[in-house]
Design a protein around this motif. Structure first.
Motif, PDB file in Angstrom:
ATOM      1  N   GLU A  42       0.788  -1.237   0.052  1.00  0.00           N
ATOM      2  CA  GLU A  42       0.078   0.088   0.121  1.00  0.00           C
ATOM      3  C   GLU A  42       0.810   1.206  -0.051  1.00  0.00           C
ATOM      4  OE1 GLU A  42      -3.195   0.338  -0.289  1.00  0.00           O
ATOM      5  OE2 GLU A  42      -4.223  -1.725   0.335  1.00  0.00           O
ATOM      6  N   LEU A  43       0.269   2.070  -0.668  1.00  0.00           N
ATOM      7  CA  LEU A  43       1.228   3.458  -0.780  1.00  0.00           C
ATOM      8  C   LEU A  43       0.173   4.468  -0.295  1.00  0.00           C
ATOM      9  CD1 LEU A  43       2.844   3.352  -4.215  1.00  0.00           C
ATOM     10  CD2 LEU A  43       3.936   3.114  -2.121  1.00  0.00           C
ATOM     11  N   ILE A  44       0.743   5.379   0.783  1.00  0.00           N
ATOM     12  CA  ILE A  44      -0.189   6.429   1.307  1.00  0.00           C
ATOM     13  C   ILE A  44       0.226   7.577   0.896  1.00  0.00           C
ATOM     14  CG2 ILE A  44      -1.111   7.397   3.504  1.00  0.00           C
ATOM     15  CD1 ILE A  44       0.359   3.726   3.499  1.00  0.00           C
ATOM     16  N   SER A  45      -0.694   8.632   0.379  1.00  0.00           N
ATOM     17  CA  SER A  45      -0.238  10.100   0.017  1.00  0.00           C
ATOM     18  C   SER A  45      -1.056  10.848   1.003  1.00  0.00           C
ATOM     19  CB  SER A  45      -0.788  10.004  -1.546  1.00  0.00           C
ATOM     20  OG  SER A  45      -0.542  11.370  -1.758  1.00  0.00           O
ATOM     21  N   THR A  46      -0.176  11.943   1.227  1.00  0.00           N
ATOM     22  CA  THR A  46      -0.841  13.169   1.926  1.00  0.00           C
ATOM     23  C   THR A  46      -0.269  14.457   1.308  1.00  0.00           C
ATOM     24  OG1 THR A  46       1.274  13.464   3.687  1.00  0.00           O
ATOM     25  CG2 THR A  46      -0.214  11.691   4.138  1.00  0.00           C
ATOM     26  N   PRO A  47      -0.615  15.510   1.552  1.00  0.00           N
ATOM     27  CA  PRO A  47      -0.265  16.505   1.061  1.00  0.00           C
ATOM     28  C   PRO A  47       1.233  16.873   1.330  1.00  0.00           C
ATOM     29  CG  PRO A  47      -2.236  17.193   1.995  1.00  0.00           C
ATOM     30  CD  PRO A  47      -1.916  15.761   2.480  1.00  0.00           C
ATOM     31  N   SER A  48       1.706  16.444   2.491  1.00  0.00           N
ATOM     32  CA  SER A  48       2.984  16.807   2.657  1.00  0.00           C
ATOM     33  C   SER A  48       4.236  15.567   2.092  1.00  0.00           C
ATOM     34  CB  SER A  48       3.316  16.644   4.258  1.00  0.00           C
ATOM     35  OG  SER A  48       2.918  17.685   4.818  1.00  0.00           O
TER      36      SER A  48
END
Length: 336
Positions: free
Chosen positions: A127-133
């Motif tokens: 799983e790859l988790i994206s956030t604005p940072s």
């Protein structure tokens, strides 16, 4: 029956470790959360092909084999557990990509990566988790903020039984990449605290952090009126109180621009969040995208120290503020 483990790979950064630990705890409640302080013996690119060879050999002989344990000890330092098929590993930032791959080699353990892998193909992570940072174009999980220590449900449960008057909360960081606070910045913030309390009657809880520094704390303690401050949690004096504890009775939050984790904590519990930056700043790739994103969603206000005023803050709270409708845990569970 062996309880599955949710490992998270620790770095030198306290805020990052809290984020990873929170993911392990909230997303895998059936697992036993375990912090791992493991690193490569060398991060030199010259050794990357050897790590790939080790991963192949460990997969060939099995994770519990003597050869696997020997190769892992050659490649890594720290406490190196035998990772089982039902375990998960949560990590962040490129230096730990090969650490996770070596730990999981020879097993079916799933890897959860916050951000975008740089040294290996993204397909190697479950799983790859994206956030604005920490953006990731191929992410499987999209979050509006960084993972926080507690969920909104936990905050609401604590806040609903809070006894006492609600207060304004001031969370202070300090110097970081792109941010250098001058003495005048701390004076301006202190003056705002005093004026805000004089006009509204609201009391403040002020909390500093390791980055604030003793000099800044001295200015704040000398400038902030004792009648305005209900509680001063001073890191330099040895006071310790978590951000979550401070948030429990708050009705609004003022937080410095340099701390992505504290900004996320405030927004996550759906309180009006005013993000204060020094008058002179440079770009910070971690905090600026996060704040810009939250400003666009009307969940946060971005303001310079010199522009702080009751009028500007009040107008934003009354006309602009819109709390998020789900915290990061809810967004993950819903797959939003």
């Amino acid at each position: 029956m062996i309880t599955p483990k949710a490992y998270y790979l620790c770095s030198q950064y306290h805020g990052s470790n809290k984020q990873l630990g929170s993911v392990a705890e909230h997303i895998f409640p059936e697992h036993e959360t375990s912090a791992l302080k493991v690193d490569l013996r060398t991060r030199a690119k010259l050794f990357f092909p050897f790590y790939e060879l080790f991963i192949f050999l460990i997969g060939l002989f099995g994770a519990d084999s003597h050869i696997a344990k020997f190769l892992k000890r050659i490649a890594m330092r720290g406490h190196i557990p035998v990772v089982n098929d039902s375990d998960v590993i949560v990590l962040k930032t490129p230096p730990f990509e090969y650490v996770a791959l070596l730990l999981a080699a020879g097993s079916k353990a799933k890897l959860f990566y916050i951000g975008s892998p740089k040294r290996v193909k993204s397909e190697r992570f479950g799983e790859l988790i994206s956030t604005p940072s920490t953006p990731c174009a191929s992410a499987t999980v999209m979050l509006d903020m960084l993972p926080t220590e507690k969920s909104y449900a936990e905050y609401r449960e604590r806040s609903e039984v809070f006894q006492g008057s609600r207060y304004a909360l001031l969370l202070l960081g300090g110097d970081a990449k792109g941010y250098h606070y001058q003495s005048d910045d701390w004076v301006k913030i202190s003056n705002f605290v005093n004026n805000y309390s004089d006009i509204t009657g609201i009391k403040w809880v002020v909390s500093t952090s390791p980055r604030t520094g003793i000099d800044a704390e001295k200015i704040l303690k000398s400038q902030i009126d004792k009648n305005a401050c209900e509680c001063f949690v001073c890191w330099g004096d040895g006071d310790r109180k978590t951000v979550f504890d401070c948030l429990t009775g708050a009705c609004e939050v003022f937080v410095t621009h340099d701390s992505a984790s504290m900004i996320s904590e405030a927004i996550n519990v759906r309180l009006p969040t005013i993000v204060i930056r020094p008058d002179k700043t440079e770009y910070n790739s971690l905090t600026v995208p996060l704040v810009d994103h939250m400003v666009s969603k009307r969940a946060a206000m971005d303001i310079k120290c010199s522009d702080l005023s009751l009028e500007s803050v009040g107008e934003w709270k009354n006309k602009e503020f819109k709390p998020i409708n789900k915290c990061w845990v809810e967004a993950w569970e819903r797959g939003d």
